[in-house]
Design a protein around this motif. Structure first.
Motif, short mmCIF file in Angstrom:
data_model
loop_
_atom_site.label_atom_id
_atom_site.label_comp_id
_atom_site.label_asym_id
_atom_site.label_seq_id
_atom_site.Cartn_x
_atom_site.Cartn_y
_atom_site.Cartn_z
N VAL A 418 -54.64 -30.62 104.83
CA VAL A 418 -54.96 -31.89 104.18
C VAL A 418 -53.89 -32.25 103.16
O VAL A 418 -53.46 -33.41 103.06
CB VAL A 418 -56.36 -31.82 103.52
CG1 VAL A 418 -56.60 -33.06 102.66
CG2 VAL A 418 -57.44 -31.70 104.58
N GLN A 420 -50.73 -31.28 103.20
CA GLN A 420 -49.49 -31.63 103.89
C GLN A 420 -49.55 -33.06 104.43
O GLN A 420 -48.55 -33.77 104.44
CB GLN A 420 -49.26 -30.64 105.05
CG GLN A 420 -48.00 -30.92 105.86
CD GLN A 420 -47.04 -29.75 105.86
OE1 GLN A 420 -47.29 -28.72 105.23
NE2 GLN A 420 -45.93 -29.89 106.55
N LEU A 421 -50.74 -33.49 104.86
CA LEU A 421 -50.88 -34.83 105.44
C LEU A 421 -51.04 -35.91 104.38
O LEU A 421 -50.63 -37.06 104.60
CB LEU A 421 -52.08 -34.86 106.39
CG LEU A 421 -51.95 -34.00 107.66
CD1 LEU A 421 -53.27 -33.99 108.42
CD2 LEU A 421 -50.82 -34.50 108.55
N THR A 422 -51.65 -35.57 103.24
CA THR A 422 -51.98 -36.61 102.25
C THR A 422 -51.28 -36.43 100.91
O THR A 422 -51.30 -37.37 100.10
CB THR A 422 -53.49 -36.61 101.99
OG1 THR A 422 -53.87 -35.40 101.34
CG2 THR A 422 -54.27 -36.75 103.30
N SER A 424 -52.40 -34.83 98.55
CA SER A 424 -53.48 -34.93 97.56
C SER A 424 -54.27 -33.63 97.53
O SER A 424 -54.89 -33.25 98.53
CB SER A 424 -54.41 -36.10 97.88
OG SER A 424 -55.55 -36.06 97.04
N LEU A 427 -58.20 -34.43 97.84
CA LEU A 427 -58.73 -34.56 99.20
C LEU A 427 -58.81 -33.19 99.89
O LEU A 427 -59.72 -32.94 100.68
CB LEU A 427 -57.87 -35.51 100.01
CG LEU A 427 -57.91 -36.99 99.57
CD1 LEU A 427 -56.97 -37.83 100.43
CD2 LEU A 427 -59.33 -37.52 99.63
N SER A 431 -62.47 -31.04 101.49
CA SER A 431 -62.66 -30.36 102.77
C SER A 431 -63.49 -29.09 102.64
O SER A 431 -64.00 -28.56 103.62
CB SER A 431 -61.30 -30.03 103.41
OG SER A 431 -60.60 -29.07 102.65
#
Length: 463
Positions: A418, A420-422, A424, A427, A431
């Motif tokens: 999460v 790496q993708l955002t 944030s 966030l 999860s």
């Protein structure tokens, strides 16, 4: 350190555990909790993240880092390196720990196994003294050795629990061990806080990094020194299989593990509980492991604030473990763990809403964590001891340890992906909720009394 065991077998029941023997067992929690608290919970995440940022070409002390490191040719953001490393260590333990457990069940010298694993892990932790500059790969490799050894030692250590008391005693024994562990981990962390307060130079990030490294090393020394006590005070209580097996313990351990894997379907309710534990404890371990990284990177808190908060957690967890152990005597361990998971869900929601650069709310949340942390873990350990067929404690605790102290993998993997993708951390934290919600539902569905009877054990009076 190990006692000589005469390979004879009779029908005489093993002698009851002594107070000295139980105290020796408690002391190992005191010894290894320094690694869990000082290394995993506080210093290692920020330390390895900073070392990885240096390897990515970022300036020491910079607020942001846009570079990448490439372990084994894989492009990784420095902030994701540590969570990915945790996941890798746990994937490796999936293969190692059940084997260690099977060997422990077949060995007449479990204390030697305990000492070997503990000293290997402590040695790798002490070797962190050589992780300087941008040597993030060396730090990662040493962490893998230390964390796998940590888990292996816990497998052997936990396998002593069913031999130390009957069904109605184990919740108390487990809770006291866990409580003493929080005191030990908290004491070393307090000493490290004093050292950092006296020696840190606020405008010198290299000094801060060096102090973190030496704090990690101190945990390895603490772990090794206090492990000597249980190795002297615990008694060898070999099973019939250990005394009559003969042959090579390693080969016999692999064979026994193979038989258990084929026969484990005979205990579906034990497996059901284990599945529930692996899910909810993965969430607990991820929250513990990544708390310092979340505090430094997302909430922009000073390291001294993090250490004070973790100290608060440690010392409140001492009382929390004992209090929840007392609650378990009234309503049962199963119901007490379910209650703790509801409280953990509230903790994650509150952590998501914490404001940045606000130490007081972070400390208040830490106090809440401390009250539920120790009990949820200690009672899970003792509850699982009721579900293990006699003579297979090591093997089953090998599976259990896949998501015990510091060895979660799905949670850090989800957190790292999460982020790496955002980019944030908040966030990533969200999860974690799925682990507590799903874990609660799975645990609530376990018919715990029937599961204990199915494993051939006598249920305690209160569940």
């Amino acid at each position: 350190m190990a006692e000589t065991v005469t390979p004879t077998v009779d029908d005489t029941p093993p002698p009851a555990s002594t107070r000295r023997e139980r105290r020796g067992w408690y002391i190992y929690d005191w010894a290894n909790s320094a690694f869990q608290t000082t290394v995993i919970t506080v210093f290692l995440g920020p330390f390895l993240t900073t070392v990885a940022e240096l390897a990515a070409g970022c300036e020491l002390g910079a607020d942001t880092c846009d570079g990448y490191v490439h372990p084994l040719g894989i492009r990784v953001a420095p902030g994701s390196f540590y969570p990915y490393l945790i996941s890798l260590s746990v994937l490796l333990t999936v293969f190692v720990l059940p084997v260690i457990g099977a060997i422990a069940d077949r060995s007449a010298h479990k204390k030697r196994l305990l000492g070997g694993a503990a000293f290997t892990g402590a040695g790798a932790t002490i070797a962190m003294a050589f992780v300087t500059g941008d040597r993030y790969l060396l730090g990662g490799a040493l962490f893998l050795v230390a964390n796998i050894s940590f888990g292996a030692a816990i497998v052997v250590y936990n396998s002593f629990l069913p031999q130390l008391g009957g069904p109605d005693e184990r919740d108390g024994i487990s809770s006291r061990g866990w409580a003493l562990g929080y005191l030990g981990g908290g004491l070393l962390l307090a000493l490290n806080l004093v050292a950092i307060t006296l020696l840190d130079e606020g405008d010198n990030p290299q000094r801060t990094l060096d102090l973190a490294r030496w704090s990690i090393v101190s945990a390895g020394v603490w772990w090794a020194v206090f492990t000597l006590v249980p190795l002297r005070w615990l008694r060898e209580r070999p099973s019939v299989a250990a005394l009559t097996g003969g042959g090579n313990v390693l080969i016999d351990g692999f064979r026994q593990l193979g038989r258990t894997m084929r026969e484990i379907k005979a205990y579906p309710l034990t497996l059901f509980f284990l599945l529930a534990f692996l899910v909810y404890n993965d969430g607990i371990q991820t929250a513990i492991t990544l708390a310092s990284q979340y505090g430094t990177e997302e909430l922009r808190l000073e390291q001294s604030t993090l250490i004070i908060t973790i100290l608060l957690v440690q010392f409140l967890a001492f009382g929390g473990a004992l209090s929840m152990g007392a609650l378990a005597r009234r309503i049962g361990a199963w119901k007490t763990v379910l209650l703790s998971l509801v409280l953990w869900t509230g903790v994650i929601i509150a952590a998501f809403r914490l404001p940045a650069e606000a130490p007081v709310p972070f400390m208040i949340l830490g106090a809440g964590i401390g009250l539920v942390l120790g009990g949820s873990q200690a009672l899970s350990r003792s509850l699982f001891s009721q579900l293990i067929p006699a003579g297979k404690e090591g093997e089953y605790y090998g599976f259990y340890e896949i998501s015990d102290k510091g060895t979660s993998w799905l949670g850090p993997l989800a957190f790292g992906l999460v982020f790496q993708l955002t980019a944030s951390y908040r966030l990533g934290l969200v999860s974690m909720l799925i682990f507590f919600v799903v874990g609660f539902l799975l645990l609530a569905a376990v018919p715990i009394r029937r599961a204990i009877v199915a494993a051939g054990n006598t249920p305690p009076r209160v569940l």
